[in-house]
Design an enzyme around this catalytic site. Structure first.
Site, PDB file in Angstrom:
ATOM      1  N   GLU A 116       1.724  -0.467  -5.033  1.00 36.37           N
ATOM      2  CA  GLU A 116       0.787   0.600  -5.352  1.00 36.37           C
ATOM      3  C   GLU A 116       1.676   1.832  -5.532  1.00 36.37           C
ATOM      4  OE1 GLU A 116      -3.392   2.440  -3.710  1.00 36.37           O
ATOM      5  OE2 GLU A 116      -1.786   2.149  -2.262  1.00 36.37           O
TER       6      GLU A 116
ATOM      7  N   ASP B 258       0.842  -1.187   0.000  1.00 33.55           N
ATOM      8  CA  ASP B 258       0.000   0.000   0.000  1.00 33.55           C
ATOM      9  C   ASP B 258       0.887   1.249   0.000  1.00 33.55           C
ATOM     10  OD1 ASP B 258      -2.666   1.336   0.479  1.00 33.55           O
ATOM     11  OD2 ASP B 258      -1.622   1.959   2.303  1.00 33.55           O
TER      12      ASP B 258
END
Length: 761
Positions: A426, A390
């Site tokens: 990401e 993330d």
């Protein structure tokens, strides 16, 4: 209050406006001082955490080791079953690691730490021994985080809120926080067989451990929403029938719920609020939370591996649940605030590249060690096969800027365990220069949001031309054809957990997040969606039919594109969140998969089409290439590995890429696939022509003639509601075929007698 803290009282009063801080009385919660009944031997400074083992003279016990740079003292706090606390000072200090071996402490023992030091928020020092702290290396966590005032290191309700974070709260937090649990790891995984699916052959399926099975009728009620529920044969069967090769689990690290959600009666459903990087989230365990969650997670991994499915974890190492200076004190903030977090020039504040209040200080060696130790633990001892990071750009920052030679990326690249697993970035954060799509080094794959945006825009008629679609369909070579990267560096997706579901993407023009309690202000406005003529639920049969066709178009485009496709749980059967594009706090029917949809013929047909497309991809290496297309003739006949055609049946010229168009023909040659199979033989396959047509009117598309083909067999036609059987119609090359409005045709090159092409297997 310690003598060091007393020395800070004068500047504290001065800097909070001259008023003496209000001190709440300390709560001991039955604490008992260390006694001869609890001996502490020196133990070892490594490994960090609580490790049950055999000590000197064959005595069993647990070694505790905690890095707390700058701390003045550390107390280990042991809790009995009835909650009585015994505080045991750790007096051994080696390279800023406090450690000791406690004989007789066995698995199942609950524990925490109290760390002593200066209270000086103006320099970033926030030690407060009144707060019980979770071990960053705890392998299991018992209890849930509530957020009463006692859990904050500062006086949360201080009248002068601009200075509240400077006033130390003396109340004991132990009764209100979870405890770490000593866990004994003796599993060598000798009976496990990892699937080790090559990247090019992978099909990812993003799911939420709890939300996936909470409404599954064939999973026993007591197992729904748990690791055991995901391991249940009914859940695994859905995944295997669909044909996916890996599940990408939303965060399963122990996380906490934010205060603003608890105040509204909501909970953090997605879990992007980590606090324990070694502990499987306890609320997802059916078997218990006193260490049993560890074994249950391992059994889930084994069950998925046995079905040929890899397990990839979505991990949140960029920030923690402690938020900014006004956030709670749960672990890192009280152990060494200046060591664990990036602080702003004003050290009372936090550098926030995540939008969540804080950013872990990854360039600090012990923080980098924490992250890599955690990653290796999940691979070697918990059996997982990879990670999706993330806001990975936050991890790649050196002192300020994103740096692809940063310590984090360098350590991953040389680590003998981590460089062999699947790594997904990401590739952005919310800080300056944080958008890094296409910039991560080899070994890494990336969520490709440019693919998402282009495909959404094409099918809603918002692309000015087809240049962007050409790049995205063929593997995004403009982003990834450098440094030895391959097409599978692109994780292609149309939807993800964050945003509309696929059904909502074709049903809503606007977000509808009222249930989140934030006045519909949360969530992105940039949805690139189209409601097909009506906002939300409708009885209009034409609108409903168009929506289902658009779903088929989007799924077919995704699964025919070069790169690694990622599906989202429930999209294959029409799951809806009723227009909520930010369901992070919807731990209810909004955020759970609705399995009753499979009983409806229309949605069952969508599931069958998705399964068929995944199988088609698995059967044909031309659809999952390991190298980028060259676009150049590979033989004297002029046939190329990739060619693009207009509706007139002519190859696209330079000007055609810049002209407004809603139709694109993509020819994939199975004769010119680079690489060899495991036996060293040349890889050959059928050749295909995919025609994507986004206009609201049908078009006659002239099928390319020789050398491309003599005949074409229709394989997929997304204009058809019933996709249970292949269309099978054969068309002659050089003749027009009618492509219905807003549809995809996939045609296989056939020989003159209607069979498969000569270059096919």
């Amino acid at each position: 209050m310690s003598s060091a803290a007393e020395q800070e009282a004068v500047p504290q009063v001065r800097r909070t406006g001259g008023q003496a801080p209000v001190r709440a009385p300390a709560v001991r919660d039955g604490a008992e001082p260390a006694s001869p009944a609890v001996p502490v031997w020196p133990g070892a400074s490594t490994p960090l955490g609580a490790r049950f083992r055999t000590g000197p003279d064959g005595v069993t016990g647990t070694n505790f080791a905690l890095w707390a740079g700058g701390a003045e003292a550390v107390e280990l706090c042991l809790f009995s079953e009835r909650g009585t606390e015994t505080r045991v000072p750790l007096t051994e200090l080696t390279h800023e690691i406090w450690h000791g071996f406690v004989p007789g402490v066995r698995p199942g023992q609950r524990y925490g730490y109290r760390v002593h030091g200066r209270w000086d928020p103006w320099t970033g020092a926030r030690w407060n021994p009144a707060k019980l702290l979770l071990d960053p290396y705890a392998r299991a966590v018992d209890g849930e985080f509530a957020l009463p005032p006692e859990v904050y290191g500062h006086v949360r309700d201080w009248p002068q809120q601009h200075a509240a974070d400077t006033v130390r709260d003396e109340r004991d937090s132990a009764p209100f926080v979870p405890k770490g649990v000593v866990v004994h790891d003796d599993d060598d995984w000798s009976d496990d067989r990892r699937p080790k699916t090559p990247w090019a052959d992978s099909v990812l399926y993003e799911l939420h451990v709890r939300g996936f099975t909470m409404r599954h009728p064939d999973v026993p009620e007591e197992l729904r929403g748990t690791y055991a529920g995901l391991a249940h044969p009914a859940a695994v069967e859905h995944l295997t029938r669909l044909g996916v090769t890996a599940v990408e689990l939303l965060p399963v690290h122990q996380f906490a719920h934010e205060d603003h959600l608890l105040r509204r009666g909501l909970r953090n459903h997605w879990g992007y609020n980590s606090i324990g990087y070694f502990a499987p989230h306890a609320a997802y365990a059916a078997s218990g939370t006193n260490g049993q969650q560890v074994g249950e997670f391992k059994r889930m991994v084994r069950a998925l591996h046995a079905a040929g499915i890899e397990v990839i974890l979505d991990v949140v190492y960029n920030h923690t649940a402690e938020a900014g200076e006004l956030g709670p004190m749960l672990s890192f903030k009280g152990i060494d605030n200046r060591g664990y977090y990036r602080l702003a020039p004003d050290a009372r504040r936090y550098a926030d590249y995540t939008g969540c209040g804080n950013t872990l200080h990854v360039v600090q060696p012990q923080v980098l060690r924490l992250i890599t130790d955690s990653l290796r633990y999940w691979v070697t001892e918990m059996g997982v096969d990879g990670f999706r990071f993330d806001l990975a750009a936050a991890l790649a920052r050196s002192m300020h800027d994103v740096d692809m030679l940063s310590p984090f990326l360098a350590v991953i690249a040389q680590d003998p365990v981590l460089r062999r697993v699947k790594l997904i970035a990401e590739p952005w954060d919310v800080g300056s220069g944080g958008y890094q799509v296409g910039a991560f080094p080899p070994l890494w794959t990336e969520w490709n949001d440019r693919y998402r945006d282009a495909v959404r825009d094409f099918w809603r008629g918002a692309l000015p031309d087809v240049r962007e679609m050409g790049y995205r369909l063929s593997g995004s070579s403009d982003l990834y054809a450098w440094g030895g990267r391959r097409p599978y560096a692109s994780i292609n997706f149309v939807t993800a957990h964050d945003g509309f579901t696929l059904r909502d993407l074709v049903s809503y023009d606007h977000k509808h997040n009222e249930a989140n309690g934030e006045g519909n202000r949360d969530g992105t406005h940039d949805n690139r969606s189209w409601n097909c003529g009506a906002e939300g639920p409708t009885d209009d049969a034409r609108v409903l039919a168009l929506r289902r066709r658009q779903l088929r178009n989007l799924l077919t485009t995704l699964l025919l594109s070069t790169g690694v496709p990622m599906l989202v749980a429930g999209d294959e059967m029409g799951r809806t969140q009723h227009g909520n594009n930010n369901a992070y706090c919807q731990d209810n029917e909004i955020g759970w998969v609705d399995w009753s949809l499979l009983r409806e013929p229309g949605w069952r047909a969508l599931y069958e089409l998705t399964s068929r497309l995944v199988a088609l991809r698995r059967a044909h290496p031309v659809l999952r290439r390991r190298a980028f297309f060259s676009g150049r003739p590979q033989a004297a006949d002029g046939l190329r590995d990739l060619a693009w055609f207009t509706a007139c049946g002519t190859e696209m010229a330079e000007g055609d890429w810049y002209a407004p168009a809603a139709t694109l023909g993509m020819y994939l040659s199975g004769r010119d696939i680079p690489g060899r199979d495991a036996r060293g033989d040349q890889v050959v396959d059928d050749s295909f022509l995919a025609v994507l047509h986004a206009s609201d009117r049908p078009v006659d598309f002239v099928l390319p003639g020789p050398p491309w083909a003599e005949r074409y067999e229709l394989v997929v036609d997304t204009s058809r509601e019933d996709q249970g059987r292949p269309p099978g119609t054969v068309h002659s090359a050089g003749t027009p075929v009618t492509v219905p409005a807003r549809s995809v045709l996939l045609l296989r090159v056939a020989t003159a007698d209607g069979g498969r092409s000569a270059d096919g297997s």
